[in-house]
Scaffold this motif. Structure first.
Motif, PDB file in Angstrom:
ATOM      1  N   ALA A 183       0.803  -1.225   0.100  1.00 54.75           N
ATOM      2  CA  ALA A 183      -0.039   0.018  -0.079  1.00 54.75           C
ATOM      3  C   ALA A 183       0.889   1.562  -0.094  1.00 54.75           C
ATOM      4  O   ALA A 183       1.833   1.503   0.725  1.00 54.75           O
ATOM      5  N   PHE A 184       0.469   2.116  -0.940  1.00 54.30           N
ATOM      6  CA  PHE A 184       1.396   3.536  -0.916  1.00 54.30           C
ATOM      7  C   PHE A 184       0.323   4.544  -0.868  1.00 54.30           C
ATOM      8  O   PHE A 184      -0.750   4.851  -1.384  1.00 54.30           O
ATOM      9  N   LEU A 185       0.863   5.511   0.128  1.00 52.81           N
ATOM     10  CA  LEU A 185      -0.085   6.734   0.364  1.00 52.81           C
ATOM     11  C   LEU A 185       0.853   7.933   0.260  1.00 52.81           C
ATOM     12  O   LEU A 185       1.755   8.113   1.082  1.00 52.81           O
ATOM     13  N   LEU A 186       1.030   8.578  -0.884  1.00 54.04           N
ATOM     14  CA  LEU A 186       1.799   9.830  -0.900  1.00 54.04           C
ATOM     15  C   LEU A 186       1.165  11.212  -1.181  1.00 54.04           C
ATOM     16  O   LEU A 186       0.254  11.158  -2.122  1.00 54.04           O
ATOM     17  N   GLY A 187       1.844  12.041  -0.612  1.00 56.32           N
ATOM     18  CA  GLY A 187       1.214  13.327  -1.150  1.00 56.32           C
ATOM     19  C   GLY A 187       1.479  13.695  -2.297  1.00 56.32           C
ATOM     20  O   GLY A 187       2.788  13.353  -3.056  1.00 56.32           O
ATOM     21  N   SER A 188       0.592  14.143  -3.171  1.00 56.43           N
ATOM     22  CA  SER A 188       0.616  14.404  -4.674  1.00 56.43           C
ATOM     23  C   SER A 188      -0.536  15.307  -5.244  1.00 56.43           C
ATOM     24  O   SER A 188      -1.380  15.149  -4.803  1.00 56.43           O
ATOM     25  N   SER A 189      -0.123  15.957  -6.349  1.00 54.25           N
ATOM     26  CA  SER A 189      -1.181  16.844  -6.959  1.00 54.25           C
ATOM     27  C   SER A 189      -1.825  15.672  -7.964  1.00 54.25           C
ATOM     28  O   SER A 189      -2.838  16.408  -8.798  1.00 54.25           O
ATOM     29  N   GLY A 190      -1.504  14.768  -8.331  1.00 57.86           N
ATOM     30  CA  GLY A 190      -2.020  13.791  -9.011  1.00 57.86           C
ATOM     31  C   GLY A 190      -3.365  13.124  -8.608  1.00 57.86           C
ATOM     32  O   GLY A 190      -3.630  13.273  -7.524  1.00 57.86           O
ATOM     33  N   LYS A 191      -3.560  12.156  -9.535  1.00 60.10           N
ATOM     34  CA  LYS A 191      -4.856  11.275  -9.178  1.00 60.10           C
ATOM     35  C   LYS A 191      -4.252   9.866  -8.374  1.00 60.10           C
ATOM     36  O   LYS A 191      -3.291   9.488  -8.792  1.00 60.10           O
ATOM     37  N   PRO A 192      -5.157   9.178  -7.773  1.00 57.71           N
ATOM     38  CA  PRO A 192      -4.849   7.721  -7.571  1.00 57.71           C
ATOM     39  C   PRO A 192      -4.620   7.073  -8.551  1.00 57.71           C
ATOM     40  O   PRO A 192      -4.745   7.173  -9.822  1.00 57.71           O
ATOM     41  N   GLN A 193      -3.676   6.042  -8.454  1.00 59.74           N
ATOM     42  CA  GLN A 193      -3.193   5.020  -9.442  1.00 59.74           C
ATOM     43  C   GLN A 193      -3.638   3.546  -8.869  1.00 59.74           C
ATOM     44  O   GLN A 193      -2.965   3.084  -8.258  1.00 59.74           O
ATOM     45  N   ALA A 194      -4.682   3.008  -9.621  1.00 60.65           N
ATOM     46  CA  ALA A 194      -4.924   1.626  -9.208  1.00 60.65           C
ATOM     47  C   ALA A 194      -3.766   0.634  -9.313  1.00 60.65           C
ATOM     48  O   ALA A 194      -2.873   0.752 -10.324  1.00 60.65           O
ATOM     49  N   PRO A 195      -3.615  -0.326  -8.521  1.00 56.86           N
ATOM     50  CA  PRO A 195      -4.655  -0.759  -7.590  1.00 56.86           C
ATOM     51  C   PRO A 195      -4.106  -0.206  -6.236  1.00 56.86           C
ATOM     52  O   PRO A 195      -5.172  -0.409  -5.212  1.00 56.86           O
ATOM     53  N   ASN A 196      -2.967   0.292  -6.195  1.00 54.00           N
ATOM     54  CA  ASN A 196      -2.481   0.773  -4.725  1.00 54.00           C
ATOM     55  C   ASN A 196      -1.880   1.763  -4.435  1.00 54.00           C
ATOM     56  O   ASN A 196      -1.098   2.126  -3.334  1.00 54.00           O
ATOM     57  N   PHE A 197      -2.034   2.968  -5.203  1.00 56.51           N
ATOM     58  CA  PHE A 197      -1.287   4.079  -5.121  1.00 56.51           C
ATOM     59  C   PHE A 197      -2.302   5.108  -4.665  1.00 56.51           C
ATOM     60  O   PHE A 197      -3.076   5.826  -5.602  1.00 56.51           O
ATOM     61  N   SER A 198      -2.530   5.647  -3.373  1.00 54.46           N
ATOM     62  CA  SER A 198      -3.454   6.507  -2.765  1.00 54.46           C
ATOM     63  C   SER A 198      -2.738   7.858  -2.634  1.00 54.46           C
ATOM     64  O   SER A 198      -1.453   7.879  -2.551  1.00 54.46           O
ATOM     65  N   VAL A 199      -3.342   8.942  -2.780  1.00 55.41           N
ATOM     66  CA  VAL A 199      -2.919  10.239  -2.737  1.00 55.41           C
ATOM     67  C   VAL A 199      -3.457  11.120  -1.638  1.00 55.41           C
ATOM     68  O   VAL A 199      -4.684  10.724  -1.145  1.00 55.41           O
ATOM     69  N   PHE A 200      -2.832  12.161  -1.143  1.00 52.06           N
ATOM     70  CA  PHE A 200      -3.312  12.882  -0.103  1.00 52.06           C
ATOM     71  C   PHE A 200      -2.756  14.281  -0.248  1.00 52.06           C
ATOM     72  O   PHE A 200      -2.014  14.467  -1.075  1.00 52.06           O
ATOM     73  N   ASP A 201      -3.525  15.461   0.349  1.00 56.17           N
ATOM     74  CA  ASP A 201      -2.740  16.695   0.180  1.00 56.17           C
ATOM     75  C   ASP A 201      -3.166  17.536   1.396  1.00 56.17           C
ATOM     76  O   ASP A 201      -4.153  17.081   1.950  1.00 56.17           O
ATOM     77  N   ASN A 202      -2.395  18.769   1.694  1.00 54.87           N
ATOM     78  CA  ASN A 202      -2.863  19.360   2.830  1.00 54.87           C
ATOM     79  C   ASN A 202      -3.959  20.429   2.417  1.00 54.87           C
ATOM     80  O   ASN A 202      -3.977  21.734   2.267  1.00 54.87           O
ATOM     81  N   TYR A 203      -5.212  19.921   2.275  1.00 58.07           N
ATOM     82  CA  TYR A 203      -6.251  21.101   1.936  1.00 58.07           C
ATOM     83  C   TYR A 203      -6.893  21.570   3.272  1.00 58.07           C
ATOM     84  O   TYR A 203      -7.885  21.227   3.775  1.00 58.07           O
ATOM     85  N   ILE A 204      -6.056  22.554   3.885  1.00 55.77           N
ATOM     86  CA  ILE A 204      -6.444  23.362   4.911  1.00 55.77           C
ATOM     87  C   ILE A 204      -6.606  24.743   4.630  1.00 55.77           C
ATOM     88  O   ILE A 204      -6.481  25.795   5.421  1.00 55.77           O
ATOM     89  N   GLN A 205      -7.230  24.880   3.456  1.00 53.68           N
ATOM     90  CA  GLN A 205      -7.788  26.254   3.085  1.00 53.68           C
ATOM     91  C   GLN A 205      -8.761  26.866   3.832  1.00 53.68           C
ATOM     92  O   GLN A 205      -8.902  28.129   3.858  1.00 53.68           O
ATOM     93  N   GLU A 206      -9.191  26.196   4.618  1.00 50.34           N
ATOM     94  CA  GLU A 206     -10.495  26.396   5.440  1.00 50.34           C
ATOM     95  C   GLU A 206     -10.087  27.243   6.694  1.00 50.34           C
ATOM     96  O   GLU A 206     -10.389  28.344   6.846  1.00 50.34           O
ATOM     97  N   PRO A 207      -9.055  26.677   7.380  1.00 53.02           N
ATOM     98  CA  PRO A 207      -8.657  27.395   8.616  1.00 53.02           C
ATOM     99  C   PRO A 207      -7.517  28.489   7.932  1.00 53.02           C
ATOM    100  O   PRO A 207      -7.452  29.590   8.787  1.00 53.02           O
ATOM    101  N   ALA A 208      -7.114  28.454   6.692  1.00 55.65           N
ATOM    102  CA  ALA A 208      -6.201  29.292   6.251  1.00 55.65           C
ATOM    103  C   ALA A 208      -7.096  30.683   6.042  1.00 55.65           C
ATOM    104  O   ALA A 208      -6.613  31.849   6.282  1.00 55.65           O
ATOM    105  N   TYR A 209      -8.330  30.548   5.560  1.00 50.27           N
ATOM    106  CA  TYR A 209      -9.005  31.723   5.429  1.00 50.27           C
ATOM    107  C   TYR A 209      -9.442  32.456   6.624  1.00 50.27           C
ATOM    108  O   TYR A 209      -9.294  33.474   6.795  1.00 50.27           O
ATOM    109  N   LEU A 210      -9.704  31.443   7.855  1.00 47.44           N
ATOM    110  CA  LEU A 210     -10.115  32.087   9.032  1.00 47.44           C
ATOM    111  C   LEU A 210      -8.715  32.772   9.814  1.00 47.44           C
ATOM    112  O   LEU A 210      -9.031  34.059  10.043  1.00 47.44           O
ATOM    113  N   THR A 211      -7.674  32.391   9.201  1.00 46.22           N
ATOM    114  CA  THR A 211      -6.443  33.195   9.742  1.00 46.22           C
ATOM    115  C   THR A 211      -6.231  34.347   9.210  1.00 46.22           C
ATOM    116  O   THR A 211      -5.747  35.578   9.528  1.00 46.22           O
ATOM    117  N   GLY A 212      -6.729  34.491   7.883  1.00 49.07           N
ATOM    118  CA  GLY A 212      -6.525  35.542   7.101  1.00 49.07           C
ATOM    119  C   GLY A 212      -7.474  36.798   7.535  1.00 49.07           C
ATOM    120  O   GLY A 212      -7.031  38.032   7.619  1.00 49.07           O
TER     121      GLY A 212
END
Length: 331
Positions: free
Chosen positions: A113-142
């Motif tokens: 199983a692979f779980l990597l930070g990536s701007s791309g899409k998942p790749q079957a069957p075992n390459f999952s992606v994540f990213d720092n989608y923390i724009q919501e609290p970033a808006y609040l701090t702004g």
């Protein structure tokens, strides 16, 4: 054969038969073997959040965790293959600069199983992606930043103008404009993920030109703010304990929801290629605005009320923070 021995044999046979019907993940008491590969030191903001979540899982006794830090892009594929050959159940890391190589390794080890930070899409069957989608609290701090600025000038120092940074800066800027539509921004990128002295110098230049609140996307910015007596807004981690009179608020990234979900899937044998990005949002506990702490009584009550109202709107879905991945510019 005595009745006692006979009963023991029968009990053992029944236990073995029952075990044979259970999934392997239930029978096995072994911890999940996890390896992480980082291109920067583990104390760097972004990576430190992944490291923290994995250490928490290890403390709970769920995983065996090893990691490599400061891995160069040229050496990333080799390290990935090494961990895969060692039989690691889950490999975590950041593929942004090594997408092709990382995806190639994943194809060669379909049972890992692979779980990597990536701007791309998942790749079957075992390459999952994540990213720092923390724009919501970033808006609040702004919102906090604009409300605390007296000059109406905010400085922003980032690493590289990539989507993962751009979206947070834009959200921060949008939040600031909600409070002060005339706010001015000076934006600069230092071309490094970890160069505190360079970030500090860039911040000094902005402060000298009138910025009285700094957006500290990189380490080093808050040091400059502290030395010049202006305020700072943190990103990804809460650095207020280190800068109690400087850092007003921070947009926090919590990787636990992402990591814990992946571990659950690996343990159940159901891990597949998916986009884990949603687990970084406030709804899933993947992000939040840090407590005001030492600034609790220093931030105007009216401003706090506006921020809390916006936070509620984000959580109930009545307000959506816009995601803008284009490079932000000074105005």
């Amino acid at each position: 054969m005595t009745n006692r021995i006979r009963r023991t044999l029968i009990t053992s046979s029944l236990a073995l038969a029952a075990a044979a019907m259970l999934p392997l993940s239930v029978i096995a008491a072994d911890k999940i073997k996890v390896a992480a590969i980082y291109t920067v030191p583990v104390e760097q903001q972004w990576v430190s959040r992944i490291h923290k979540a994995l250490n928490a899982a290890q403390s709970r006794g769920e995983i065996e965790y090893v990691f490599s830090e400061n891995v160069t892009n040229a050496d990333y594929e080799r390290v990935m293959r090494q961990y895969a050959e060692q039989g690691k159940g889950l490999i975590v890391g950041e593929a942004f600069a090594v997408e092709a190589a990382a995806r190639k390794v994943a194809r060669d080890y379909p049972k890992t199983a692979f779980l990597l930070g990536s701007s791309g899409k998942p790749q079957a069957p075992n390459f999952s992606v994540f990213d720092n989608y923390i724009q919501e609290p970033a808006y609040l701090t702004g919102m906090i930043a604009a409300g605390m600025s007296k000059s109406g000038q905010i400085g922003m120092v980032g690493g590289y103008p990539i989507p993962e940074v751009n979206r947070l800066m834009h959200a921060f800027m949008d939040g600031a404009r909600e409070i002060n539509p005339k706010v001015k921004f000076t934006v600069s990128f230092i071309g490094s993920w970890f160069d505190p002295p360079k970030a500090k110098e860039a911040a000094f230049a902005m402060i000298d030109k009138g910025a009285d609140v700094m957006y500290a996307e990189r380490f080093g910015v808050s040091d400059a703010a502290k030395e010049r007596g202006v305020l700072a807004i943190g990103n990804v981690i809460d650095t207020q304990p280190q800068y109690p009179d400087t850092v007003v608020a921070s947009a926090l990234w919590n990787m636990e929801p992402t990591i814990d979900t992946a571990l659950k899937m690996v343990k159940a044998g159901t891990f597949k290629a998916e986009d884990y990005g949603k687990y970084s949002t406030m709804k899933f506990g993947g992000s939040e605005m840090a407590k005001l702490g030492t600034f609790e009584s220093k931030v105007p009550a009216e401003l706090v009320a506006k921020v809390k109202a916006k936070e509620k709107a984000i959580l109930d879905g009545s307000f959506t923070v816009k995601v803008n991945d284009t490079e932000p510019k000074s105005n």
